[in-house]
Design an enzyme around this catalytic site. Structure first.
Site, mmCIF file in Angstrom:
data_model
loop_
_atom_site.group_PDB
_atom_site.id
_atom_site.type_symbol
_atom_site.label_atom_id
_atom_site.label_comp_id
_atom_site.label_asym_id
_atom_site.label_seq_id
_atom_site.Cartn_x
_atom_site.Cartn_y
_atom_site.Cartn_z
ATOM 1 C CB ILE A 12 -1.032 -0.050 1.193
ATOM 2 C CG1 ILE A 12 -1.938 -1.460 1.140
ATOM 3 C CG2 ILE A 12 -1.755 1.203 1.228
ATOM 4 C CD1 ILE A 12 -2.666 -1.698 2.395
ATOM 5 C CG ASN A 32 12.209 -3.427 8.646
ATOM 6 O OD1 ASN A 32 11.331 -3.416 7.576
ATOM 7 N ND2 ASN A 32 12.024 -3.897 9.818
ATOM 8 C CB SER A 34 11.154 -6.616 7.432
ATOM 9 O OG SER A 34 9.898 -6.200 7.610
ATOM 10 C CG PHE A 80 1.811 2.809 4.982
ATOM 11 C CD1 PHE A 80 0.227 2.443 4.439
ATOM 12 C CD2 PHE A 80 2.174 3.837 4.169
ATOM 13 C CE1 PHE A 80 -0.427 3.224 3.681
ATOM 14 C CE2 PHE A 80 1.653 4.524 3.456
ATOM 15 C CZ PHE A 80 0.025 4.093 3.032
ATOM 16 C CB SER A 124 -6.762 -3.646 9.707
ATOM 17 O OG SER A 124 -7.544 -4.891 9.339
ATOM 18 C CE1 TYR A 148 -1.698 -6.354 10.917
ATOM 19 C CE2 TYR A 148 -4.231 -7.164 10.707
ATOM 20 C CZ TYR A 148 -3.228 -6.186 10.215
ATOM 21 O OH TYR A 148 -3.073 -5.126 9.265
ATOM 22 C CE LYS A 152 -2.251 -2.652 11.595
ATOM 23 N NZ LYS A 152 -1.382 -1.893 11.082
ATOM 24 C CE1 TYR A 176 -5.449 2.205 5.090
ATOM 25 C CE2 TYR A 176 -3.965 0.401 4.983
ATOM 26 C CZ TYR A 176 -4.245 1.600 5.202
ATOM 27 O OH TYR A 176 -3.246 2.665 5.342
ATOM 28 C CG PHE A 177 -13.489 -2.718 5.001
ATOM 29 C CD1 PHE A 177 -13.104 -1.528 5.644
ATOM 30 C CD2 PHE A 177 -14.460 -3.673 5.423
ATOM 31 C CE1 PHE A 177 -14.015 -1.126 6.699
ATOM 32 C CE2 PHE A 177 -15.263 -3.272 6.602
ATOM 33 C CZ PHE A 177 -14.845 -2.421 7.022
ATOM 34 C CG LEU A 199 -10.061 -14.905 -2.991
ATOM 35 C CD1 LEU A 199 -9.971 -16.497 -2.947
ATOM 36 C CD2 LEU A 199 -11.536 -14.238 -2.957
HETATM 37 P P1 NAD Z 1 3.467 -4.569 3.459
HETATM 38 O O1 NAD Z 1 4.181 -5.535 4.245
HETATM 39 O O2 NAD Z 1 3.633 -4.667 2.127
HETATM 40 O O3 NAD Z 1 4.245 -3.306 3.996
HETATM 41 C C1 NAD Z 1 4.479 -2.815 5.145
HETATM 42 C C2 NAD Z 1 6.033 -2.276 5.044
HETATM 43 O O4 NAD Z 1 6.440 -2.004 6.387
HETATM 44 C C3 NAD Z 1 7.114 -3.365 4.619
HETATM 45 O O5 NAD Z 1 7.667 -2.725 3.282
HETATM 46 C C4 NAD Z 1 7.962 -3.707 5.479
HETATM 47 O O6 NAD Z 1 9.341 -3.847 5.157
HETATM 48 C C5 NAD Z 1 7.910 -2.327 6.420
HETATM 49 N N1 NAD Z 1 8.139 -2.563 7.725
HETATM 50 C C6 NAD Z 1 7.745 -3.525 8.596
HETATM 51 N N2 NAD Z 1 7.983 -3.470 9.648
HETATM 52 C C7 NAD Z 1 8.861 -2.424 9.749
HETATM 53 C C8 NAD Z 1 9.863 -1.723 10.995
HETATM 54 N N3 NAD Z 1 9.668 -2.065 12.066
HETATM 55 N N4 NAD Z 1 10.566 -0.865 10.492
HETATM 56 C C9 NAD Z 1 10.587 -0.364 9.125
HETATM 57 N N5 NAD Z 1 9.752 -0.835 8.243
HETATM 58 C C10 NAD Z 1 9.012 -1.861 8.509
HETATM 59 O O7 NAD Z 1 1.908 -4.262 3.965
HETATM 60 P P2 NAD Z 1 0.891 -3.606 3.326
HETATM 61 O O8 NAD Z 1 -0.016 -4.586 2.640
HETATM 62 O O9 NAD Z 1 1.377 -2.306 2.473
HETATM 63 O O10 NAD Z 1 0.231 -2.909 4.485
HETATM 64 C C11 NAD Z 1 0.688 -1.491 5.253
HETATM 65 C C12 NAD Z 1 -0.202 -1.394 6.262
HETATM 66 O O11 NAD Z 1 -1.635 -1.396 6.171
HETATM 67 C C13 NAD Z 1 0.314 -2.246 7.547
HETATM 68 O O12 NAD Z 1 0.228 -1.775 8.674
HETATM 69 C C14 NAD Z 1 -1.015 -3.383 7.659
HETATM 70 O O13 NAD Z 1 -1.206 -3.932 8.776
HETATM 71 C C15 NAD Z 1 -2.006 -2.426 6.933
HETATM 72 N N6 NAD Z 1 -3.249 -3.146 6.407
HETATM 73 C C16 NAD Z 1 -3.063 -3.925 5.302
HETATM 74 C C17 NAD Z 1 -3.995 -4.400 4.762
HETATM 75 C C18 NAD Z 1 -3.735 -5.477 3.528
HETATM 76 O O14 NAD Z 1 -4.709 -6.579 3.332
HETATM 77 N N7 NAD Z 1 -2.779 -5.296 2.817
HETATM 78 C C19 NAD Z 1 -5.357 -4.414 5.207
HETATM 79 C C20 NAD Z 1 -5.689 -3.640 6.382
HETATM 80 C C21 NAD Z 1 -4.606 -3.082 6.780
HETATM 81 C C1 WQD Z 2 -11.223 -13.243 1.560
HETATM 82 C C2 WQD Z 2 -12.374 -14.224 1.468
HETATM 83 C C3 WQD Z 2 -11.810 -16.237 2.779
HETATM 84 C C4 WQD Z 2 -8.093 -17.494 0.720
HETATM 85 C C5 WQD Z 2 -7.683 -10.718 5.588
HETATM 86 C C6 WQD Z 2 -7.208 -10.274 6.997
HETATM 87 C C7 WQD Z 2 -7.610 -8.605 7.237
HETATM 88 C C8 WQD Z 2 -7.147 -7.760 6.434
HETATM 89 C C9 WQD Z 2 -7.398 -8.209 5.058
HETATM 90 C C10 WQD Z 2 -4.996 -6.670 7.219
HETATM 91 C C11 WQD Z 2 -12.528 -15.054 2.552
HETATM 92 C C12 WQD Z 2 -11.818 -16.502 1.290
HETATM 93 C C13 WQD Z 2 -9.341 -16.828 1.135
HETATM 94 C C14 WQD Z 2 -8.365 -18.761 -0.022
HETATM 95 C C15 WQD Z 2 -10.724 -18.473 0.102
HETATM 96 N N1 WQD Z 2 -5.468 -7.781 6.278
HETATM 97 N N2 WQD Z 2 -10.634 -17.337 0.897
HETATM 98 N N3 WQD Z 2 -9.541 -19.240 -0.181
HETATM 99 O O1 WQD Z 2 -9.522 -12.667 5.794
HETATM 100 O O2 WQD Z 2 -11.131 -11.041 4.703
HETATM 101 O O3 WQD Z 2 -8.841 -10.370 5.435
HETATM 102 O O4 WQD Z 2 -6.835 -9.423 4.681
HETATM 103 O O5 WQD Z 2 -5.271 -6.105 7.989
HETATM 104 O O6 WQD Z 2 -7.180 -8.473 8.538
HETATM 105 O O7 WQD Z 2 -7.917 -10.958 7.869
HETATM 106 O O8 WQD Z 2 -8.924 -11.797 3.305
HETATM 107 O O9 WQD Z 2 -8.338 -12.391 1.124
HETATM 108 O O10 WQD Z 2 -7.740 -14.016 3.251
HETATM 109 O O11 WQD Z 2 -10.005 -13.771 2.397
HETATM 110 O O12 WQD Z 2 -11.697 -18.976 0.007
HETATM 111 O O13 WQD Z 2 -7.169 -19.435 -0.297
HETATM 112 O O14 WQD Z 2 -11.653 -15.172 0.550
HETATM 113 O O15 WQD Z 2 -12.511 -17.298 3.259
HETATM 114 O O16 WQD Z 2 -13.899 -15.271 2.541
HETATM 115 P P1 WQD Z 2 -9.544 -11.828 5.033
HETATM 116 P P2 WQD Z 2 -8.704 -12.922 2.545
#
Ligand code: NAD
Ligand code: WQD
Length: 345
Positions: A12, A32, A34, A80, A124, A148, A152, A176-177, A199
């Site tokens: 993101i 970092n 990671s 992030f 989240s 996790y 948050k 975020y959804f 998914l």
């Molecule tokens: P991502 O893992 O791609 O990005 C996170 C970044 O943070 C990575 O580049 C990682 O290297 C860096 N990072 C982790 N720990 C660190 C630290 N201690 N110091 C410096 N850098 C660090 O994840 P994303 O999908 O881009 O998500 C970004 C944020 O949004 C996260 O906080 C995540 O929890 C939140 N979020 C993501 C989703 C999703 O589904 N992708 C949904 C809801 C919320």
């Molecule tokens: C979506 C749908 C599964 C994989 C997760 C985190 C949430 C947020 C977003 C960070 C569900 C189904 C999935 C597969 C499947 N992240 N599924 N087969 O669980 O809604 O949310 O990501 O904050 O915290 O929990 O997303 O993409 O894993 O699942 O049938 O192999 O797809 O059961 O209905 P989820 P998802």
């Protein structure tokens, strides 16, 4: 105006860096790496035609962070950085509490010291837990069901206390959804390590032939077709939501939570079918057991973000599938150059 983007090399983060640059902000990235690669930032530079100042730093390292704040005139932070895998958080709760919470505390301490009190935080929808009361409002009960999600929720509480202690802070908690999709160039996108848990990347990897077949987690939910329903949101729409949130916090004080979703729910089978339509590829799948902790239905009420931030998602499920597919097809092994060579041999 200079914005510090923690975790800016991630999925993101990179998409948000593009939107920030497009909107005229200067950015400083700290990551970092990671869970990301420097190459992702190089691609952002190529897409935007701008150089990016970036630091390979763990944001738990207070001294390093202070150095960055002293070298740049940072006016706001988009935070992030953190760990995000639900299953891993159950296995490694201490790592998750340590990384997500301690890094945010360190960041806020440094922000306070340098009198930078504008913050956009990546929360989240997971803070709501496995509720079936949809659409989900910001005031809905918070009941995260895994470590996790609890990190948050706890961070949200910390930030609320911070604002209570000093009303010069201005904070947006963005819940975020289900972020999916990729930049329309196909140059950046989600690059999960190992077998994807989510998914859309799973479907994309089946489509590109890296995985054989998708397992659908349960088809006996009370939903349109029995499979789980989620509010998928295109990552570029989400990134634009950050710009709107930034504009808002710069103008105001206090703390507000916003749902960032589309407000529409799609079932697993509907996502498969949309992906098949845009890619022309059949996605083999089988119906498996429900995944523990999954809700049947999860989608947002997005009226607060619409009214307060003047933001709404524009892209639909087919755009999300199309853009995920373009990225996956162009870079079947993500940012890893070595793997790309292996793949094309
Ligand atoms: P991502 O893992 O791609 O990005 C996170 C970044 O943070 C990575 O580049 C990682 O290297 C860096 N990072 C982790 N720990 C660190 C630290 N201690 N110091 C410096 N850098 C660090 O994840 P994303 O999908 O881009 O998500 C970004 C944020 O949004 C996260 O906080 C995540 O929890 C939140 N979020 C993501 C989703 C999703 O589904 N992708 C949904 C809801 C919320
Ligand atoms: C979506 C749908 C599964 C994989 C997760 C985190 C949430 C947020 C977003 C960070 C569900 C189904 C999935 C597969 C499947 N992240 N599924 N087969 O669980 O809604 O949310 O990501 O904050 O915290 O929990 O997303 O993409 O894993 O699942 O049938 O192999 O797809 O059961 O209905 P989820 P998802």
């Amino acid at each position: 105006m200079t914005i510090l983007v923690t975790g800016g090399a991630g999925y993101i983060g990179t998409h948000t860096c593009i939107e920030l640059i497009k909107a005229g902000y200067d950015i400083v990235v700290v990551d970092n790496f990671s869970n990301s690669k420097p190459e992702a930032l190089e691609r952002v530079c190529e897409i935007t035609g701008h150089n990016i100042i970036s630091y390979k730093t763990d944001i738990q390292n207070k001294q390093e962070l202070e150095k960055i704040f002293s070298q740049h005139n940072i006016e706001a932070v988009i935070h992030f950085a953190g760990l995000k895998a639900v299953g891993e958080s159950v296995q490694l709760p201490l790592t998750y509490y340590q990384t997500n919470i301690m890094s945010t505390l360190t960041l806020c301490e440094v922000m306070k010291k340098y009198d930078v009190k504008n913050l956009v935080f990546s929360s989240s929808a997971t803070v709501y837990g496995a509720t079936d009361q949809v659409p989900i409002l910001e005031e809905s009960p918070l009941n995260p069901v895994n470590p996790y999600g609890r990190t948050k929720h706890m961070i949200e509480e910390v930030l609320r206390d911070l604002v209570k202690s000093d009303n010069n802070w201005s904070i947006a908690l963005l819940r975020y959804f289900n972020p999916v999709g990729a930049h329309e160039s196909g140059e950046i996108g989600e690059d999960p390590t190992g077998i994807p848990n989510n998914l859309m990347p799973y479907i994309s990897q089946v489509a590109v032939g890296k995985l054989e077949s998708l397992q659908v987690f349960g088809a006996d939910y009370k939903t349109v077709d029995g499979t789980g329903v989620r509010d998928y949101i295109h990552v570029v729409d989400l990134a634009q939501g950050h710009i709107k949130a930034l504009e808002k916090i710069i103008d105001t004080n206090g703390i507000e939570a916003y749902n960032l979703g589309t407000g529409n729910g799609y079932s697993v089978l509907q996502v498969i079918s949309a992906f098949e339509k845009v890619s022309g590829i059949k996605i083999p799948y089988s119906i498996g057991e429900r995944r523990p902790g999954d809700a049947a239905l999860c989608y947002a009420d997005v009226s607060k973000a619409k009214e307060d931030l003047k933001w709404g998602a524009r892209k639909g499920i087919e755009d999300m599938c199309q853009d995920s597919w373009r990225w996956q097809r162009k870079y079947p092994n993500g940012y890893s150059q070595k793997s790309i060579k292996i793949y094309s041999n």
